[in-house]
Design a protein around this motif. Structure first.
Motif, PDB file in Angstrom:
ATOM      1  N   SER A  64       0.743  -1.328  -0.307  1.00  0.00           N
ATOM      2  CA  SER A  64      -0.029  -0.111   0.183  1.00  0.00           C
ATOM      3  C   SER A  64       0.933   1.349  -0.053  1.00  0.00           C
ATOM      4  O   SER A  64       0.391   2.259  -0.654  1.00  0.00           O
ATOM      5  CB  SER A  64      -0.896  -0.067   1.200  1.00  0.00           C
ATOM      6  OG  SER A  64      -0.203   0.063   2.318  1.00  0.00           O
ATOM      7  N   LEU A  65       1.986   1.238   0.597  1.00  0.00           N
ATOM      8  CA  LEU A  65       2.836   2.431   0.697  1.00  0.00           C
ATOM      9  C   LEU A  65       3.331   2.604  -0.616  1.00  0.00           C
ATOM     10  O   LEU A  65       3.475   3.893  -1.168  1.00  0.00           O
ATOM     11  CB  LEU A  65       4.150   2.289   1.589  1.00  0.00           C
ATOM     12  CG  LEU A  65       3.540   2.128   3.044  1.00  0.00           C
ATOM     13  CD1 LEU A  65       4.813   1.474   4.070  1.00  0.00           C
ATOM     14  CD2 LEU A  65       3.119   3.178   3.763  1.00  0.00           C
ATOM     15  N   GLU A  66       4.076   1.915  -1.401  1.00  0.00           N
ATOM     16  CA  GLU A  66       4.368   1.893  -2.815  1.00  0.00           C
ATOM     17  C   GLU A  66       3.164   2.461  -3.764  1.00  0.00           C
ATOM     18  O   GLU A  66       3.337   3.312  -4.659  1.00  0.00           O
ATOM     19  CB  GLU A  66       5.148   0.823  -3.220  1.00  0.00           C
ATOM     20  CG  GLU A  66       5.806   1.145  -4.785  1.00  0.00           C
ATOM     21  CD  GLU A  66       6.675   1.961  -4.706  1.00  0.00           C
ATOM     22  OE1 GLU A  66       7.148   2.597  -5.783  1.00  0.00           O
ATOM     23  OE2 GLU A  66       7.266   2.343  -3.617  1.00  0.00           O
ATOM     24  N   ILE A  67       1.890   1.831  -3.513  1.00  0.00           N
ATOM     25  CA  ILE A  67       0.872   2.157  -4.293  1.00  0.00           C
ATOM     26  C   ILE A  67       0.373   3.642  -4.178  1.00  0.00           C
ATOM     27  O   ILE A  67       0.071   4.517  -5.088  1.00  0.00           O
ATOM     28  CB  ILE A  67      -0.479   1.316  -4.021  1.00  0.00           C
ATOM     29  CG1 ILE A  67       0.005  -0.100  -4.600  1.00  0.00           C
ATOM     30  CG2 ILE A  67      -1.830   1.790  -4.466  1.00  0.00           C
ATOM     31  CD1 ILE A  67      -1.191  -1.000  -4.203  1.00  0.00           C
ATOM     32  N   ASN A  68       0.626   4.234  -2.980  1.00  0.00           N
ATOM     33  CA  ASN A  68       0.145   5.559  -2.502  1.00  0.00           C
ATOM     34  C   ASN A  68       1.323   6.610  -3.172  1.00  0.00           C
ATOM     35  O   ASN A  68       0.950   7.761  -3.562  1.00  0.00           O
ATOM     36  CB  ASN A  68       0.127   5.495  -1.036  1.00  0.00           C
ATOM     37  CG  ASN A  68      -1.170   5.103  -0.296  1.00  0.00           C
ATOM     38  OD1 ASN A  68      -2.005   4.957  -1.321  1.00  0.00           O
ATOM     39  ND2 ASN A  68      -0.873   4.796   0.835  1.00  0.00           N
ATOM     40  N   ARG A  69       2.651   6.221  -3.217  1.00  0.00           N
ATOM     41  CA  ARG A  69       3.743   6.805  -3.725  1.00  0.00           C
ATOM     42  C   ARG A  69       3.467   6.980  -5.299  1.00  0.00           C
ATOM     43  O   ARG A  69       3.343   8.003  -5.822  1.00  0.00           O
ATOM     44  CB  ARG A  69       5.026   6.157  -3.665  1.00  0.00           C
ATOM     45  CG  ARG A  69       6.150   7.107  -4.003  1.00  0.00           C
ATOM     46  CD  ARG A  69       7.394   6.397  -3.947  1.00  0.00           C
ATOM     47  NE  ARG A  69       7.689   5.415  -4.881  1.00  0.00           N
ATOM     48  CZ  ARG A  69       7.925   5.464  -6.418  1.00  0.00           C
ATOM     49  NH1 ARG A  69       8.253   6.717  -6.596  1.00  0.00           N
ATOM     50  NH2 ARG A  69       8.025   4.441  -7.107  1.00  0.00           N
ATOM     51  N   LEU A  70       2.752   6.114  -5.884  1.00  0.00           N
ATOM     52  CA  LEU A  70       2.696   5.950  -7.453  1.00  0.00           C
ATOM     53  C   LEU A  70       1.471   6.785  -7.700  1.00  0.00           C
ATOM     54  O   LEU A  70       1.346   7.530  -8.825  1.00  0.00           O
ATOM     55  CB  LEU A  70       2.266   4.709  -7.913  1.00  0.00           C
ATOM     56  CG  LEU A  70       3.548   3.708  -8.016  1.00  0.00           C
ATOM     57  CD1 LEU A  70       3.040   2.342  -8.179  1.00  0.00           C
ATOM     58  CD2 LEU A  70       4.582   4.303  -9.053  1.00  0.00           C
ATOM     59  N   LYS A  71       0.571   6.919  -6.792  1.00  0.00           N
ATOM     60  CA  LYS A  71      -0.855   7.713  -6.857  1.00  0.00           C
ATOM     61  C   LYS A  71      -0.510   9.223  -6.767  1.00  0.00           C
ATOM     62  O   LYS A  71      -0.853   9.920  -7.521  1.00  0.00           O
ATOM     63  CB  LYS A  71      -1.958   7.420  -6.114  1.00  0.00           C
ATOM     64  CG  LYS A  71      -3.292   8.253  -5.871  1.00  0.00           C
ATOM     65  CD  LYS A  71      -4.181   7.741  -4.709  1.00  0.00           C
ATOM     66  CE  LYS A  71      -5.161   8.818  -4.815  1.00  0.00           C
ATOM     67  NZ  LYS A  71      -6.240   8.282  -3.735  1.00  0.00           N
ATOM     68  N   ASP A  72       0.240   9.607  -5.656  1.00  0.00           N
ATOM     69  CA  ASP A  72       0.715  10.857  -5.340  1.00  0.00           C
ATOM     70  C   ASP A  72       1.684  11.564  -6.197  1.00  0.00           C
ATOM     71  O   ASP A  72       1.466  12.851  -6.745  1.00  0.00           O
ATOM     72  CB  ASP A  72       1.379  11.128  -4.031  1.00  0.00           C
ATOM     73  CG  ASP A  72       0.276  10.687  -2.585  1.00  0.00           C
ATOM     74  OD1 ASP A  72      -0.819  10.571  -3.222  1.00  0.00           O
ATOM     75  OD2 ASP A  72       0.711  10.159  -1.681  1.00  0.00           O
ATOM     76  N   ASN A  73       2.653  10.673  -6.733  1.00  0.00           N
ATOM     77  CA  ASN A  73       3.847  11.294  -7.537  1.00  0.00           C
ATOM     78  C   ASN A  73       3.628  11.088  -9.213  1.00  0.00           C
ATOM     79  O   ASN A  73       4.095  11.831  -9.906  1.00  0.00           O
ATOM     80  CB  ASN A  73       4.991  10.630  -7.367  1.00  0.00           C
ATOM     81  CG  ASN A  73       5.526  11.198  -5.849  1.00  0.00           C
ATOM     82  OD1 ASN A  73       4.956  11.903  -5.176  1.00  0.00           O
ATOM     83  ND2 ASN A  73       6.316  10.135  -5.259  1.00  0.00           N
ATOM     84  N   PHE A  74       2.675   9.937  -9.449  1.00  0.00           N
ATOM     85  CA  PHE A  74       2.644   9.714 -10.700  1.00  0.00           C
ATOM     86  C   PHE A  74       1.162   9.812 -11.478  1.00  0.00           C
ATOM     87  O   PHE A  74       0.889   9.391 -12.527  1.00  0.00           O
ATOM     88  CB  PHE A  74       3.530   8.499 -11.343  1.00  0.00           C
ATOM     89  CG  PHE A  74       4.736   8.596 -11.085  1.00  0.00           C
ATOM     90  CD1 PHE A  74       5.660   8.919 -12.063  1.00  0.00           C
ATOM     91  CD2 PHE A  74       5.489   8.258  -9.654  1.00  0.00           C
ATOM     92  CE1 PHE A  74       7.105   8.867 -11.652  1.00  0.00           C
ATOM     93  CE2 PHE A  74       6.781   8.303  -9.517  1.00  0.00           C
ATOM     94  CZ  PHE A  74       7.605   8.653 -10.480  1.00  0.00           C
ATOM     95  N   ARG A  75       0.279  10.139 -10.608  1.00  0.00           N
ATOM     96  CA  ARG A  75      -1.343  10.010 -10.834  1.00  0.00           C
ATOM     97  C   ARG A  75      -1.770   8.711 -11.298  1.00  0.00           C
ATOM     98  O   ARG A  75      -2.509   8.620 -12.306  1.00  0.00           O
ATOM     99  CB  ARG A  75      -1.481  11.147 -11.904  1.00  0.00           C
ATOM    100  CG  ARG A  75      -1.129  12.476 -11.593  1.00  0.00           C
ATOM    101  CD  ARG A  75      -1.368  13.563 -12.606  1.00  0.00           C
ATOM    102  NE  ARG A  75      -0.524  13.226 -13.676  1.00  0.00           N
ATOM    103  CZ  ARG A  75       0.634  13.662 -14.013  1.00  0.00           C
ATOM    104  NH1 ARG A  75       1.488  14.083 -12.848  1.00  0.00           N
ATOM    105  NH2 ARG A  75       1.270  13.047 -14.993  1.00  0.00           N
ATOM    106  N   VAL A  76      -1.103   7.529 -10.778  1.00  0.00           N
ATOM    107  CA  VAL A  76      -1.583   6.153 -11.175  1.00  0.00           C
ATOM    108  C   VAL A  76      -2.414   5.799 -10.210  1.00  0.00           C
ATOM    109  O   VAL A  76      -2.241   5.568  -8.856  1.00  0.00           O
ATOM    110  CB  VAL A  76      -0.458   5.214 -11.045  1.00  0.00           C
ATOM    111  CG1 VAL A  76      -0.791   4.038 -11.421  1.00  0.00           C
ATOM    112  CG2 VAL A  76       0.624   5.797 -11.969  1.00  0.00           C
TER     113      VAL A  76
END
Length: 285
Positions: free
Chosen positions: A43-55
């Motif tokens: 979940s931490l990496e998924i949140n990083r992708l959402k916040d930084n790369f709009r995934v």
């Protein structure tokens, strides 16, 4: 207290590849990508992708709206969902791990040749659900020999494993089938990184007096590492981040072993190590 990392741990090839694919899929500020299901089990990496790369992360293809591209998760999706996705006209970015594509291809080929399929794995895991969908023959998904005993077996089976399972348990499943089925085709589909991480945690847990396994609580390969560690070192703990560490775990401990699942990013692991070092300073000050 000595803090020692396992010889092999963390991101595997398939996860590194998927993360890079997801990062590269980011377009303009108005353009978004979405993964069909969680890209990886962290979940931490998924949140990083959402916040930084709009995934974004969607539960299934029915949740797609105005996204520019759909990213297929590392675990793959079902054959039916892939066909539906192709009809939408959306750009498809395939981040399925090659070690998952392999059992998909095996199941499709062997079932077309008349073999029923036995999968050693968890029927509720997205990887297994996806692999099952490629079979044109009945599929038997089991986690133990006991489950096989209640399965009516045909005369021809092809047996594979979920990529993150323990090799010893897979061998026991295969041995049972070999003794009872006329024709058995065996394909070792356990990921090399999984085997290396498991062997490394086994070696480290044998000498450590406390173990910390870092990874998603819903990650199959991380749970396997934890179970192996727990069997060899009773003071083993499974955490997702440094915030879950408890200083009480490390009192009077001399060697703290650390390992991490294949979907655990290096930055999370390093945060855990830093906090372990802080705990050690406090405990020994």
């Amino acid at each position: 207290m000595k803090i020692e990392l396992a010889k092999n741990y963390g991101f595997c090839f398939g996860v590194k590849r998927a993360i890079k694919i997801a990062e590269n899929s980011a377009g303009s500020q108005e353009s978004t990508s979405a993964t069909i299901g969680e890209l990886i089990h962290n979940s931490l990496e998924i949140n990083r992708l959402k916040d930084n790369f709009r995934v974004k992360t969607l539960k299934n293809i029915s949740e797609l709206t105005d996204e520019k591209r759909a990213i297929i998760r590392t675990h793959g999706i079902t054959k039916g969902d892939l066909e539906k996705l192709k009809t939408t006209g959306i750009e498809i970015v395939d981040a399925t791990c090659p070690f998952v594509t392999k059992p998909q291809n095996i199941v499709e080929k062997m079932s077309n040749e008349g073999y029923e399929i036995v999968i050693f794995g968890d029927i509720n895991h997205p990887e297994v659900r996806g692999v099952m969908s490629y079979s044109s023959k009945p599929v038997h998904v089991v986690l133990s020999i006991d489950e096989l005993k209640n399965t009516k077996l045909p005369q021809k089976v092809a047996v594979i494993s979920q990529t993150t399972k323990k090799i010893e348990e897979f061998i026991s499943i295969v041995t049972y089938l070999m003794q009872r089925v006329k024709e058995v085709r065996v394909f070792n589909t356990i990921c090399n990184a999984t085997l290396e991480n498991q062997e490394a945690v086994r070696e480290l847990a044998s000498k450590a007096d406390v173990m910390v396994i870092v990874g998603g609580k819903n990650s199959s390969n991380t749970k396997q590492l934890y179970l192996i560690s727990k069997n060899l070192c009773k003071d083993s703990y499974l955490i997702e981040s440094q915030n879950e560490l408890n200083s009480e775990w490390f009192k009077n401990k001399k060697i703290c072993g650390v390992s991490a699942g294949a979907s655990t990013p290096e930055w999370v692991i390093q945060n855990v190590i830093k906090e372990l070092e802080n705990i050690d300073k406090i405990c020994n000050s």
